[in-house]
Design a protein around this motif. Structure first.
Motif, PDB file in Angstrom:
ATOM      1  N   VAL A   5      -2.904  -1.712   6.391  1.00  0.00           N
ATOM      2  CA  VAL A   5      -2.732  -0.509   5.416  1.00  0.00           C
ATOM      3  C   VAL A   5      -2.520  -0.766   4.050  1.00  0.00           C
ATOM      4  O   VAL A   5      -3.067  -0.256   3.304  1.00  0.00           O
ATOM      5  CB  VAL A   5      -1.669   0.425   6.119  1.00  0.00           C
ATOM      6  N   ALA A   6      -1.631  -1.540   3.693  1.00  0.00           N
ATOM      7  CA  ALA A   6      -1.323  -1.945   2.373  1.00  0.00           C
ATOM      8  C   ALA A   6      -2.330  -2.682   1.605  1.00  0.00           C
ATOM      9  O   ALA A   6      -2.894  -2.142   0.513  1.00  0.00           O
ATOM     10  CB  ALA A   6       0.005  -2.972   2.099  1.00  0.00           C
ATOM     11  N   ALA A   7      -3.145  -3.771   2.437  1.00  0.00           N
ATOM     12  CA  ALA A   7      -4.366  -4.304   1.944  1.00  0.00           C
ATOM     13  C   ALA A   7      -5.484  -3.137   1.578  1.00  0.00           C
ATOM     14  O   ALA A   7      -6.117  -3.019   0.537  1.00  0.00           O
ATOM     15  CB  ALA A   7      -4.742  -5.346   2.669  1.00  0.00           C
ATOM     16  N   GLU A   8      -5.589  -2.341   2.535  1.00  0.00           N
ATOM     17  CA  GLU A   8      -6.675  -1.469   2.567  1.00  0.00           C
ATOM     18  C   GLU A   8      -6.429  -0.317   1.273  1.00  0.00           C
ATOM     19  O   GLU A   8      -7.400  -0.055   0.720  1.00  0.00           O
ATOM     20  CB  GLU A   8      -6.917  -0.706   3.765  1.00  0.00           C
ATOM     21  N   LYS A   9      -5.195  -0.014   1.105  1.00  0.00           N
ATOM     22  CA  LYS A   9      -4.889   0.884   0.162  1.00  0.00           C
ATOM     23  C   LYS A   9      -5.073   0.245  -1.316  1.00  0.00           C
ATOM     24  O   LYS A   9      -5.582   0.825  -2.414  1.00  0.00           O
ATOM     25  CB  LYS A   9      -3.260   1.441   0.005  1.00  0.00           C
ATOM     26  N   SER A  12      -8.694   0.099  -1.906  1.00  0.00           N
ATOM     27  CA  SER A  12      -9.055   1.499  -2.291  1.00  0.00           C
ATOM     28  C   SER A  12      -8.639   1.968  -3.656  1.00  0.00           C
ATOM     29  O   SER A  12      -9.598   2.541  -4.391  1.00  0.00           O
ATOM     30  CB  SER A  12      -8.474   2.695  -1.286  1.00  0.00           C
ATOM     31  N   VAL A  13      -7.343   1.486  -4.218  1.00  0.00           N
ATOM     32  CA  VAL A  13      -7.057   1.906  -5.555  1.00  0.00           C
ATOM     33  C   VAL A  13      -8.350   1.172  -6.621  1.00  0.00           C
ATOM     34  O   VAL A  13      -8.740   1.731  -7.452  1.00  0.00           O
ATOM     35  CB  VAL A  13      -5.721   1.386  -5.856  1.00  0.00           C
ATOM     36  N   ARG A  14      -8.560  -0.194  -6.266  1.00  0.00           N
ATOM     37  CA  ARG A  14      -9.487  -0.896  -7.034  1.00  0.00           C
ATOM     38  C   ARG A  14     -10.660  -0.420  -7.160  1.00  0.00           C
ATOM     39  O   ARG A  14     -11.478  -0.390  -8.052  1.00  0.00           O
ATOM     40  CB  ARG A  14      -9.333  -2.478  -6.573  1.00  0.00           C
ATOM     41  N   ARG A  15     -11.209   0.374  -6.119  1.00  0.00           N
ATOM     42  CA  ARG A  15     -12.334   1.126  -5.917  1.00  0.00           C
ATOM     43  C   ARG A  15     -12.311   2.304  -6.690  1.00  0.00           C
ATOM     44  O   ARG A  15     -13.350   3.097  -6.741  1.00  0.00           O
ATOM     45  CB  ARG A  15     -12.926   1.260  -4.685  1.00  0.00           C
ATOM     46  N   GLY A  16     -11.324   2.761  -7.079  1.00  0.00           N
ATOM     47  CA  GLY A  16     -10.938   4.303  -7.741  1.00  0.00           C
ATOM     48  C   GLY A  16     -10.837   5.480  -6.767  1.00  0.00           C
ATOM     49  O   GLY A  16     -10.954   6.507  -7.244  1.00  0.00           O
ATOM     50  N   PHE A  18      -8.066   6.135  -4.804  1.00  0.00           N
ATOM     51  CA  PHE A  18      -6.906   6.534  -4.969  1.00  0.00           C
ATOM     52  C   PHE A  18      -5.973   6.112  -6.315  1.00  0.00           C
ATOM     53  O   PHE A  18      -6.452   5.192  -6.758  1.00  0.00           O
ATOM     54  CB  PHE A  18      -5.901   5.662  -3.910  1.00  0.00           C
ATOM     55  N   GLY A  19      -5.206   6.763  -6.474  1.00  0.00           N
ATOM     56  CA  GLY A  19      -4.304   6.533  -7.862  1.00  0.00           C
ATOM     57  C   GLY A  19      -3.226   5.420  -7.498  1.00  0.00           C
ATOM     58  O   GLY A  19      -2.885   5.017  -8.543  1.00  0.00           O
ATOM     59  N   SER A  20      -2.700   5.292  -6.517  1.00  0.00           N
ATOM     60  CA  SER A  20      -1.755   4.661  -6.222  1.00  0.00           C
ATOM     61  C   SER A  20      -1.929   3.857  -4.655  1.00  0.00           C
ATOM     62  O   SER A  20      -2.214   4.562  -4.051  1.00  0.00           O
ATOM     63  CB  SER A  20      -0.342   5.323  -6.211  1.00  0.00           C
ATOM     64  N   ALA A  21      -1.120   2.733  -4.814  1.00  0.00           N
ATOM     65  CA  ALA A  21      -1.445   1.988  -3.388  1.00  0.00           C
ATOM     66  C   ALA A  21      -0.035   1.963  -2.772  1.00  0.00           C
ATOM     67  O   ALA A  21       0.084   1.360  -1.906  1.00  0.00           O
ATOM     68  CB  ALA A  21      -1.520   0.444  -3.649  1.00  0.00           C
ATOM     69  N   HIS A  22       0.682   2.996  -3.222  1.00  0.00           N
ATOM     70  CA  HIS A  22       2.085   3.196  -2.410  1.00  0.00           C
ATOM     71  C   HIS A  22       1.890   3.350  -1.050  1.00  0.00           C
ATOM     72  O   HIS A  22       0.958   4.223  -0.840  1.00  0.00           O
ATOM     73  CB  HIS A  22       2.858   4.200  -3.200  1.00  0.00           C
ATOM     74  N   CYS A  23       2.771   2.872  -0.233  1.00  0.00           N
ATOM     75  CA  CYS A  23       2.718   3.184   1.204  1.00  0.00           C
ATOM     76  C   CYS A  23       4.284   3.718   1.512  1.00  0.00           C
ATOM     77  O   CYS A  23       5.207   3.025   1.036  1.00  0.00           O
ATOM     78  CB  CYS A  23       2.539   2.035   2.026  1.00  0.00           C
ATOM     79  N   ARG A  24       4.292   4.691   2.292  1.00  0.00           N
ATOM     80  CA  ARG A  24       5.414   5.223   2.767  1.00  0.00           C
ATOM     81  C   ARG A  24       6.295   4.149   3.753  1.00  0.00           C
ATOM     82  O   ARG A  24       5.594   3.476   4.315  1.00  0.00           O
ATOM     83  CB  ARG A  24       5.291   6.434   3.799  1.00  0.00           C
ATOM     84  N   ALA A  25       7.637   4.416   3.742  1.00  0.00           N
ATOM     85  CA  ALA A  25       8.466   3.426   4.730  1.00  0.00           C
ATOM     86  C   ALA A  25       7.945   3.547   6.059  1.00  0.00           C
ATOM     87  O   ALA A  25       7.617   4.930   6.389  1.00  0.00           O
ATOM     88  CB  ALA A  25       9.819   3.804   4.227  1.00  0.00           C
ATOM     89  N   PRO A  26       8.054   2.549   6.387  1.00  0.00           N
ATOM     90  CA  PRO A  26       8.267   0.944   6.312  1.00  0.00           C
ATOM     91  C   PRO A  26       7.037   0.484   5.997  1.00  0.00           C
ATOM     92  O   PRO A  26       6.879  -0.362   6.734  1.00  0.00           O
ATOM     93  CB  PRO A  26       8.958   0.773   7.750  1.00  0.00           C
ATOM     94  N   GLY A  27       6.641   0.653   4.738  1.00  0.00           N
ATOM     95  CA  GLY A  27       5.712   0.221   4.250  1.00  0.00           C
ATOM     96  C   GLY A  27       5.608  -1.329   3.904  1.00  0.00           C
ATOM     97  O   GLY A  27       6.667  -1.866   3.796  1.00  0.00           O
ATOM     98  N   HIS A  28       4.751  -2.146   3.930  1.00  0.00           N
ATOM     99  CA  HIS A  28       4.539  -3.483   3.559  1.00  0.00           C
ATOM    100  C   HIS A  28       4.251  -3.653   2.273  1.00  0.00           C
ATOM    101  O   HIS A  28       3.493  -3.002   1.544  1.00  0.00           O
ATOM    102  CB  HIS A  28       3.404  -4.289   4.498  1.00  0.00           C
ATOM    103  N   ARG A  29       5.076  -4.481   1.417  1.00  0.00           N
ATOM    104  CA  ARG A  29       4.974  -4.761  -0.016  1.00  0.00           C
ATOM    105  C   ARG A  29       4.068  -6.194  -0.126  1.00  0.00           C
ATOM    106  O   ARG A  29       4.486  -7.177   0.371  1.00  0.00           O
ATOM    107  CB  ARG A  29       6.185  -4.852  -0.545  1.00  0.00           C
TER     108      ARG A  29
END
Length: 54
Positions: A5-9, A12-16, A18-29
């Motif tokens: 999920v973190a990698a896909e986000k 997606s940010v790099r593709r324009g 999403f504005g943020s790659a933030h993931c809700r807890a317990p998200g992977h950093r």
């Protein structure tokens, strides 16, 4: 699962999409190596996915 999920986000940010790659807890950093892997992915697929070449 959280890594995917973190990698896909991040991509997606790099593709324009999403504005943020933030993931809700317990998200992977993503660590530095994972971000470098995404960088390599973006270079490799820039011709097929033009938004990645920005």
């Amino acid at each position: 699962m959280e890594l995917i999920v973190a990698a896909e986000k991040e991509i997606s940010v790099r593709r324009g999409w999403f504005g943020s790659a933030h993931c809700r807890a317990p998200g992977h950093r993503l660590d530095e190596e994972e971000l470098r892997m995404i960088d390599r992915f973006c270079v490799e697929f820039a011709a097929e996915i033009p938004e990645l070449g920005r």
